[in-house]
Scaffold this motif. Structure first.
Motif, short mmCIF file in Angstrom:
data_model
loop_
_atom_site.label_atom_id
_atom_site.label_comp_id
_atom_site.label_asym_id
_atom_site.label_seq_id
_atom_site.Cartn_x
_atom_site.Cartn_y
_atom_site.Cartn_z
N TYR A 201 0.85 -1.20 0.00
CA TYR A 201 0.00 0.00 0.00
C TYR A 201 0.88 1.24 0.00
O TYR A 201 1.85 1.34 0.77
CB TYR A 201 -0.88 0.00 1.25
N ASN A 203 0.06 5.43 -0.27
CA ASN A 203 -0.73 6.64 -0.49
C ASN A 203 -2.03 6.40 -1.25
O ASN A 203 -2.33 7.06 -2.24
CB ASN A 203 0.11 7.69 -1.23
N GLY A 204 -2.80 5.43 -0.79
CA GLY A 204 -4.12 5.18 -1.37
C GLY A 204 -4.16 4.16 -2.49
O GLY A 204 -5.24 3.78 -2.93
N GLU A 205 -3.00 3.69 -2.95
CA GLU A 205 -2.95 2.69 -4.01
C GLU A 205 -2.57 1.33 -3.44
O GLU A 205 -1.72 1.24 -2.55
CB GLU A 205 -1.93 3.07 -5.09
N GLN A 248 -7.49 1.18 2.87
CA GLN A 248 -7.20 2.60 3.00
C GLN A 248 -7.73 3.16 4.32
O GLN A 248 -7.04 3.95 5.00
CB GLN A 248 -7.79 3.38 1.82
N LYS A 249 -8.92 2.74 4.71
CA LYS A 249 -9.51 3.21 5.96
C LYS A 249 -8.66 2.76 7.15
O LYS A 249 -8.39 3.55 8.07
CB LYS A 249 -10.93 2.67 6.08
N GLU A 252 -5.38 4.71 7.34
CA GLU A 252 -5.61 6.07 7.84
C GLU A 252 -5.76 6.06 9.36
O GLU A 252 -5.25 6.95 10.06
CB GLU A 252 -6.84 6.67 7.18
N ASN A 257 1.00 5.73 5.66
CA ASN A 257 0.76 5.95 4.24
C ASN A 257 1.49 4.93 3.37
O ASN A 257 1.50 5.03 2.15
CB ASN A 257 1.13 7.38 3.82
#
Length: 300
Positions: A201, A203-205, A248-249, A252, A257
């Motif tokens: 993972y 930064n969101g990918e 992603q959740k 966070e 990240n």
């Protein structure tokens, strides 16, 4: 200027540095055997080791791979003064680390190690399926052959388990009862898997790889027991979007990240196992031809 914190000869770090060099980006590599003195030059904080020298305000982005900033503390001959000096220097070091983490970054030194028990609780709250787990100091109520045990911490390597040999704690099936009690240990329901999934993972990918470890008795329980003569098959894999959303959740919530996450697929169910902020992902890049090293270099 890009600051990279790593271990000596880490192959993943070397691959990212190759991309930074190709992109003509300036960087400083700090290995875990360096100790920095904190100085001030014309009202600017200067960090100086036996290998590197840079101003704190020069750093624009930071990649915490492994290791970390270590400091050489100033000492007076009077021990009672040193008690105060240690406190003063602690807060100065804390300021430097927090300032570095406020920059554009991939991972942070302050949360590079996560608490597995808390992560599993957060994963369940996020909506992941998690194999049933518990802590115990004996095997009285453990169901044999249907329960596994693993380290309560991260990847544990035991130095000098015997002469000229180190050891690693692998995931193991509990096949017999112990006669005596032991220190509190982690146990988990054994899931019959179709295959394992390692997801990187950033930064969101999400970049995922399916690992067909169940086809080999040596790797069936723990794929880290690599079979060099008959390697596991590894292929690109697309997780369902709802699983990637939960990843992603969770990241966070953990303020991460970047990291490597492990899953098991059993039928239609994806079971979350763990996340390692500084886990290996070179195998995911190599086997699946993902441009992960360049993505980190581009972000920095």
């Amino acid at each position: 200027m890009i600051l990279i914190l790593s271990n000596n000869n880490d192959r993943t770090t070397i691959e990212v540095i190759r991309w930074l060099a190709a992109l003509n980006k300036n960087f400083i590599l700090v290995n875990d055997d360096e100790f920095f003195e904190i100085k001030v030059d014309k009202k600017r904080i200067l960090l100086q080791s036996q290998k590197n020298r840079f101003f704190l305000d020069e750093i624009k982005s930071v990649w915490y791979r492994r290791g970390g900033m270590q400091f050489k503390r100033f000492r007076y001959s009077h021990e009672s003064i040193n008690i105060y000096m240690n406190e003063a220097q602690h807060w100065l070091e804390d300021y430097i680390l927090r300032t570095l983490e406020s920059k554009r970054h991939v991972n942070k030194q302050s949360n590079s190690i996560v608490n597995k028990l808390l992560v599993l609780e957060y994963a369940k709250k996020t909506g992941f399926h998690v194999p049933e787990y518990f802590l115990a100091e004996n095997t009285d109520e453990i169901i044999l052959d249907r329960t596994i045990t693993k380290s309560i911490t991260g990847n544990v390597i035991i130095d000098r388990i015997s002469e000229n040999m180190d050891g690693i704690m692998y995931t193991t099936i509990v096949e017999e009862k112990e006669k005596e009690e032991f220190f509190i240990s982690f146990f988990q329901e054994k899931i019959e898997k179709d295959f394992e999934i390692r997801t990187f993972y950033l930064n969101g990918e999400c970049f995922s790889m399916a690992i067909f470890s169940q086809n080999d008795d040596q790797t069936k329980t723990d794929f880290r027991k690599y079979n060099d003569e008959k390697p596991n098959r590894n292929i690109r894999y697309n997780l369902p979007k709802e699983i990637e959303f939960k990843i992603q959740k969770l990241m966070e919530i953990l303020d991460l990240n970047c990291g490597s996450l492990d899953f098991i697929k059993s039928g239609d169910v994806y079971y979350f196992l763990e996340v390692n902020p500084v886990g290996q992902f070179a195998n995911v890049a190599y086997h699946c031809n993902y441009p992960l090293f360049k993505k980190i270099a581009d972000y920095l």
